[in-house]
Write a protein that holds these residues in place. Structure first.
Motif, PDB file in Angstrom:
ATOM      1  N   ASN A 163       2.139   2.194   7.931  1.00 53.72           N
ATOM      2  CA  ASN A 163       0.983   1.933   9.538  1.00 53.72           C
ATOM      3  C   ASN A 163      -0.461   2.447   9.318  1.00 53.72           C
ATOM      4  O   ASN A 163      -1.177   3.294  10.888  1.00 53.72           O
ATOM      5  N   HIS A 164      -1.064   2.897   8.506  1.00 57.41           N
ATOM      6  CA  HIS A 164      -2.460   2.982   8.224  1.00 57.41           C
ATOM      7  C   HIS A 164      -2.376   5.011   8.037  1.00 57.41           C
ATOM      8  O   HIS A 164      -3.143   5.121   7.968  1.00 57.41           O
ATOM      9  N   GLU A 165      -1.903   5.532   9.073  1.00 60.11           N
ATOM     10  CA  GLU A 165      -1.799   6.686   9.282  1.00 60.11           C
ATOM     11  C   GLU A 165      -0.213   7.658   8.860  1.00 60.11           C
ATOM     12  O   GLU A 165      -0.008   8.479   7.946  1.00 60.11           O
ATOM     13  N   GLU A 166       0.457   6.895   9.668  1.00 56.48           N
ATOM     14  CA  GLU A 166       2.145   7.778   8.874  1.00 56.48           C
ATOM     15  C   GLU A 166       2.539   6.876   7.943  1.00 56.48           C
ATOM     16  O   GLU A 166       2.759   6.268   7.739  1.00 56.48           O
ATOM     17  N   THR A 167       3.159   7.980   7.432  1.00 57.74           N
ATOM     18  CA  THR A 167       4.259   8.197   6.078  1.00 57.74           C
ATOM     19  C   THR A 167       5.064   7.618   6.654  1.00 57.74           C
ATOM     20  O   THR A 167       6.172   7.554   7.867  1.00 57.74           O
ATOM     21  N   ILE A 168       6.592   6.751   5.613  1.00 60.22           N
ATOM     22  CA  ILE A 168       8.180   6.526   5.980  1.00 60.22           C
ATOM     23  C   ILE A 168       8.809   7.662   6.375  1.00 60.22           C
ATOM     24  O   ILE A 168       8.870   7.561   7.312  1.00 60.22           O
ATOM     25  N   GLY A 169       8.554   8.355   5.597  1.00 57.46           N
ATOM     26  CA  GLY A 169       8.791  10.068   5.971  1.00 57.46           C
ATOM     27  C   GLY A 169       8.612  10.855   7.518  1.00 57.46           C
ATOM     28  O   GLY A 169       9.480  11.279   8.458  1.00 57.46           O
ATOM     29  N   GLU A 170       7.352  10.293   7.600  1.00 54.96           N
ATOM     30  CA  GLU A 170       7.516  10.984   9.295  1.00 54.96           C
ATOM     31  C   GLU A 170       7.679   9.985  10.375  1.00 54.96           C
ATOM     32  O   GLU A 170       7.795  10.673  11.353  1.00 54.96           O
ATOM     33  N   LEU A 171       7.580   9.130  10.142  1.00 53.50           N
ATOM     34  CA  LEU A 171       8.131   8.467  10.813  1.00 53.50           C
ATOM     35  C   LEU A 171       9.921   8.248  11.750  1.00 53.50           C
ATOM     36  O   LEU A 171      10.661   8.631  12.228  1.00 53.50           O
ATOM     37  N   ILE A 188       9.104  -1.101  11.775  1.00 57.54           N
ATOM     38  CA  ILE A 188       7.766  -0.824  10.900  1.00 57.54           C
ATOM     39  C   ILE A 188       8.186  -0.693   9.361  1.00 57.54           C
ATOM     40  O   ILE A 188       8.273  -0.716   8.565  1.00 57.54           O
ATOM     41  N   ILE A 189       9.357   0.219   9.096  1.00 50.91           N
ATOM     42  CA  ILE A 189       9.657   0.744   8.272  1.00 50.91           C
ATOM     43  C   ILE A 189      10.062  -0.421   7.413  1.00 50.91           C
ATOM     44  O   ILE A 189       9.473  -0.425   5.688  1.00 50.91           O
ATOM     45  N   GLU A 190      11.261  -1.005   7.916  1.00 53.96           N
ATOM     46  CA  GLU A 190      11.313  -2.056   6.648  1.00 53.96           C
ATOM     47  C   GLU A 190      10.970  -3.362   6.633  1.00 53.96           C
ATOM     48  O   GLU A 190      10.905  -4.146   5.960  1.00 53.96           O
TER      49      GLU A 190
END
Length: 166
Positions: A124-132, A71-73
């Motif tokens: 992904n609509h709700e989460e940030t990279i940092g949160e993931l 997801i991040i990449e």
């Protein structure tokens, strides 16, 4: 101190903390120690009364770390698994080396993301990279506590490299 300075300091603190959350250290036994000295037989044995073997736990961690890294990449949402069982890959005798190596390969993919300047960007609509990344670290730490419990049940804790026994 400006908001920009505070954000830069927060970013630096997170970038320093994140690798320790994945690898352990002061707060808990490091992943290298937790996985060390395990034979394939030990890693793939599920102790009586416990739901998973060490290899199953690490394969499950791998599944989620790979999913979140993708997801991040890729910078886009991926379908959420339909069932929790979908995130528990089958592990057979002889799989331990592959599962452990995959864990370390995925860990290596995580490192460059800790210092990204865009950690606050949504992916992904709700989460940030940092949160993931934080979710990945907490999930990994959670299951590594279970790895220690499985090793204790098998009588192979602490490893030769040491580990908390209190």
């Amino acid at each position: 101190m400006t908001d920009q300075d505070r954000n830069a300091r927060s970013q630096l603190a997170f970038a320093r903390l994140l690798p320790r959350l994945f690898r352990g250290g002061q707060a808990f036994v490091g992943v290298e120690a937790a996985l060390s000295d395990l034979t394939d037989d030990q890693a793939t044995t599920r102790p009586a009364g416990l739901p998973h073997s060490v290899a199953q736990l690490v394969a499950h961690i791998n599944w989620w770390n790979r999913w979140m890294l993708d997801i991040i990449e890729l910078g886009q949402a991926l379908p959420y698994p339909a069932h929790a069982a979908d995130t528990w890959p089958e592990v057979q005798a002889g799989d331990w080396s592959r599962v452990k190596n995959e864990f370390y390969e995925l860990l290596g993919r995580i490192d460059p993301h800790a210092a990204r300047p865009d950690l606050a960007n949504p992916v992904n609509h709700e989460e940030t990279i940092g949160e993931l990344l934080a979710d990945m670290a907490l999930h990994t730490a959670h299951h590594f506590g279970q790895v220690v419990t499985v090793r204790q049940a098998l009588g192979v804790w602490p490893p030769a490299g040491g580990g908390d026994t209190w």
